[in-house]
Scaffold this motif. Structure first.
Motif, short mmCIF file in Angstrom:
data_model
loop_
_atom_site.label_atom_id
_atom_site.label_comp_id
_atom_site.label_asym_id
_atom_site.label_seq_id
_atom_site.Cartn_x
_atom_site.Cartn_y
_atom_site.Cartn_z
N GLY A 1 123.89 32.01 27.05
CA GLY A 1 124.05 31.16 25.87
C GLY A 1 124.03 32.05 24.64
N ARG A 2 124.13 31.45 23.47
CA ARG A 2 124.02 32.28 22.27
C ARG A 2 122.99 31.69 21.30
NH1 ARG A 2 124.03 29.08 19.17
NH2 ARG A 2 125.69 27.85 18.24
N ILE A 3 122.29 32.62 20.66
CA ILE A 3 121.45 32.18 19.54
C ILE A 3 122.11 32.72 18.28
CG2 ILE A 3 119.31 32.11 20.86
CD1 ILE A 3 118.61 34.79 19.43
N GLY B 1 123.57 32.80 9.43
CA GLY B 1 125.02 32.78 9.25
C GLY B 1 125.57 31.55 9.97
N GLU B 2 125.12 30.37 9.50
CA GLU B 2 125.51 29.14 10.20
C GLU B 2 126.66 28.47 9.46
OE1 GLU B 2 124.89 28.66 13.42
OE2 GLU B 2 122.74 28.65 13.01
N HIS B 3 127.61 27.98 10.21
CA HIS B 3 128.79 27.30 9.66
C HIS B 3 129.59 28.20 8.70
CE1 HIS B 3 128.44 23.22 11.30
NE2 HIS B 3 127.14 23.42 11.26
N VAL B 4 129.54 29.49 8.93
CA VAL B 4 130.42 30.35 8.13
C VAL B 4 131.51 30.99 9.00
CG1 VAL B 4 128.74 30.88 6.32
CG2 VAL B 4 128.88 32.36 8.29
N ASP B 5 131.43 30.77 10.33
CA ASP B 5 132.39 31.47 11.19
C ASP B 5 133.79 30.89 11.13
OD1 ASP B 5 131.67 29.20 12.69
OD2 ASP B 5 131.80 30.25 14.61
N TYR B 6 133.93 29.68 10.58
CA TYR B 6 135.30 29.17 10.34
C TYR B 6 135.66 29.29 8.86
CZ TYR B 6 132.36 25.00 9.66
OH TYR B 6 131.38 24.13 9.28
N GLY C 1 135.94 24.50 15.99
CA GLY C 1 134.89 25.47 15.69
C GLY C 1 135.43 26.87 15.43
N GLY C 2 134.49 27.75 15.06
CA GLY C 2 134.84 29.15 14.80
C GLY C 2 134.75 29.97 16.07
N ILE C 3 134.65 31.29 15.86
CA ILE C 3 134.77 32.20 17.00
C ILE C 3 133.41 32.72 17.50
CG2 ILE C 3 134.91 34.35 15.64
CD1 ILE C 3 137.29 35.08 17.41
N MET C 4 132.36 32.37 16.73
CA MET C 4 131.05 33.00 16.98
C MET C 4 130.55 32.85 18.42
SD MET C 4 127.47 32.28 15.06
CE MET C 4 127.27 30.54 15.37
N ASP C 5 130.60 31.65 18.96
CA ASP C 5 129.94 31.41 20.25
C ASP C 5 130.61 32.21 21.37
OD1 ASP C 5 128.73 29.64 18.61
OD2 ASP C 5 129.25 27.84 19.71
N GLN C 6 131.92 32.07 21.45
CA GLN C 6 132.63 32.74 22.54
C GLN C 6 132.56 34.27 22.39
OE1 GLN C 6 133.93 30.53 20.44
NE2 GLN C 6 134.65 28.74 21.57
N ALA D 1 131.53 14.61 12.88
CA ALA D 1 130.77 15.27 11.80
C ALA D 1 131.06 16.77 11.68
CB ALA D 1 129.29 15.05 12.01
N TYR D 2 131.17 17.47 12.82
CA TYR D 2 131.45 18.91 12.75
C TYR D 2 132.84 19.15 12.18
CZ TYR D 2 131.92 23.79 14.12
OH TYR D 2 132.12 25.15 14.09
N ASN D 3 133.82 18.45 12.75
CA ASN D 3 135.19 18.65 12.28
C ASN D 3 135.34 18.24 10.81
OD1 ASN D 3 135.84 19.63 14.76
ND2 ASN D 3 136.91 17.82 15.48
N GLY E 1 122.68 26.58 15.01
CA GLY E 1 123.88 26.03 15.64
C GLY E 1 124.53 24.97 14.76
N GLY E 2 125.31 24.12 15.40
CA GLY E 2 126.11 23.13 14.67
C GLY E 2 125.28 22.09 13.92
N GLY E 3 124.11 21.74 14.47
CA GLY E 3 123.21 20.80 13.80
C GLY E 3 123.21 19.42 14.40
#
Ligand code: GLA
Length: 371
Positions: free
Chosen positions: A12-14, A18-23, A153-158, A206-208, A321-323
Motif C-alpha cells: 500500500g502507500r502512505i 503533499g495531499e491532493h497536489v498530485d493532479y 486521480g493523480g499519479i502518486m499511488d501507483q 467528491a474527489y472528482n 489520502g483522498g479523505g
C-alpha cells in the motif's frame, strides 16, 4: 524459466505530506507500506480464469472474450487491468488461477485498490512474458483507474507502489514525474496510522469534484493573464491578488494547493535536518488546510487529529489520502504508542460507534515478484 507459478507482493502507500497536489503538478512525499497484497498465480488449463481472494472470501471467473464492466467493484479492477494490458500488448493471454492474500487493510486510504491493480498487472505480465517495464505498468494501472473505474486521480499511488525502496520516502514531482529518494530517519519516532474504519468511496463525486474545481481555478488564473500549466505554479501572493475573480470555494482550493506544495518542499528540508518538531507542525497545518480550505476531512478524522494535540510525545498528525474517511498519520514517540492507542481507541469507539484500527508502519519495498 518456468513461469507456471508466480508470487507477487504489492504494497500500500502512505503519504507523509503533499495531499491532493498530485493532479496539480505539485510535490508529494509518499512511501510504500510494509503491508502488502500477495498474489499467487499459476497457469490453468480451463477455458476461463479464476481469482479467489481469501481477504474478502470472494471468487470470480474471468473469460477473456467477455471483459465487460461488472457490478462488483473489486472484479472491475481485475477486468479493467486485463483490458488495458491487452491494449498495450496485442497478445493472447493464458488462462490462470490467482489466489489473493495479504495484510493490507481495504478501503482505508492506503491505496489498496491501486495496490490490487498494480500487483495483478505484474502477475499477468510475468505469467505471459509481456516484459512490461515499470513505466508501462504505471501507465496501464493509471488507465484502469482513470478510464475504467472513473477516478480522476493523480499519479502518486501507483508510482509509489511500483517504485518504492525500503526505508525511503519518495519526493515525487508530479509536474514531470521526476523522483528523489529521501531516507526516512525518524529516530525514536514512528509513523502510526489510525484507521477510522469509516468507509469512503473515492470514485464518489467528491474527489472528482475537487479535481474539477482545481481545473476551474487554473482556468481563471490563466484567463486573467498568467500562463501556467499547473495550479502549483502560482505563488500564494499572486493568487491573493486575483482572489476576487473566483468564488470563495475555488479560491480556497487553489490556496490550499499552493500552500500544501510549499509545505511538502519545506518538509524535505526538515526531514534531512532531522528537525522532526518542525515537520510535525507542518503535518498539523496540512490537516487544517485539508479540513478548512479543501474540505475533504470528516468528523472522525478531525477528532483523531485533535486528540493528539495535547501530547508532547506526538509531534504532528493529519488526515492522509483522498479523505472523507480512511486514516490519520501520526508522528509519535515509540514509547507512547501503546498508551495513546488504548486511550484514543476507547474514546473514539464510544463517540462514533466505530472501531479504531491502529497500524504501525515502516516504509517497505515497492512491487516485487518471485518466479
Ligand atoms: C487518492 C488518489 C491520489 C491522491 C490522493 C490525495 O489517494 O488516488 O492520486 O490524489 O488521493 O493526495
Amino acid at each position: 524459466m518456468d513461469r507456471s507459478k508466480i508470487i507477487v507482493k504489492s504494497p500500500g502507500r502512505i503519504n507523509l505530506i503533499g495531499e491532493h497536489v498530485d493532479y496539480n503538478g505539485g510535490y508529494v512525499l509518499p512511501g510504500a507500506t510494509d503491508l502488502f497484497i500477495q498474489f499467487s498465480f499459476s497457469n490453468s488449463k480451463k477455458k476461463y480464469s479464476e481469482v479467489y481472494s481469501s481477504v474478502i472470501d470472494k471468487k470470480c471467473k474471468i473469460y477473456f472474450d467477455n471483459l465487460s464492466k461488472r457490478v462488483i467493484q473489486w472484479e472491475n479492477y481485475l477486468v479493467g487491468s486485463l483490458i488495458s494490458i491487452l491494449k498495450k500488448r496485442k497478445v493472447e493471454l493464458k488462462n490462470f488461477n490467482c489466489l489473493i492474500e495479504g495484510n493490507l487493510p481495504l478501503g482505508s486510504g492506503i491505496s489498496s485498490s491501486s495496490s490490487l491493480i498494480c500487483g495483478f498487472i505484474k502477475g499477468i505480465d510475468q505469467l505471459n512474458n509481456l516484459n512490461l517495464n515499470n513505466d508501462e505498468i504505471l501507465s496501464v494501472s493509471r488507465e484502469v483507474e482513470y478510464d475504467f473505474i472513473g477516478l480522476k486521480g493523480g499519479i502518486m499511488d501507483q508510482f509509489t507502489i511500483i517504485n518504492s525502496k525500503k526505508n525511503n520516502f519518495i519526493l515525487l514531482n508530479t509536474a514531470d514525474n521526476s523522483a528523489e529518494f529521501i531516507k526516512s530517519d525518524l529516530g525514536d519516532y514512528k509513523l502510526l496510522l489510525l484507521n477510522t474504519n469509516k468507509k469512503h468511496n473515492l470514485s464518489d463525486s467528491a474527489y472528482n469534484k475537487r479535481v474539477e474545481e482545481c481545473q476551474e481555478a487554473l482556468k481563471i488564473i490563466n484567463d486573467s493573464g498568467y500562463n501556467i500549466k499547473f495550479l502549483t505554479q502560482i505563488d500564494v501572493k499572486e493568487l491573493r491578488k486575483i482572489k476576487e475573480l473566483m468564488l470563495d470555494n475555488i479560491f480556497n482550493r487553489a490556496l490550499y494547493v499552493t500552500q500544501e506544495n510549499n509545505r511538502t518542499i519545506q518538509s524535505v528540508q526538515y526531514l534531512k535536518n532531522l528537525d522532526l518538531k518542525s515537520l510535525g507542525k507542518l503535518l498539523y497545518s496540512s490537516h487544517e488546510g485539508l479540513r478548512d480550505l479543501y474540505e475533504v476531512s470528516c468528523e472522525e478524522l478531525d477528532y483523531l487529529v485533535d486528540k493528539t494535540r495535547i501530547y508532547d510525545q506526538i509531534l504532528g498528525a493529519r488526515m492522509m489520502g483522498g479523505g472523507f474517511g480512511g486514516c490519520t498519520i501520526n508522528l509519535i514517540h515509540k514509547d507512547f504508542i501503546d498508551t495513546f492507542v488504548s486511550e484514543v481507541s476507547e474514546s473514539y469507539s464510544s463517540m462514533f460507534s466505530l472501531e479504531l484500527s491502529p497500524i504501525i508502519t515502516s516504509l517497505g519495498e515497492g512491487l516485487r515478484y518471485k518466479v
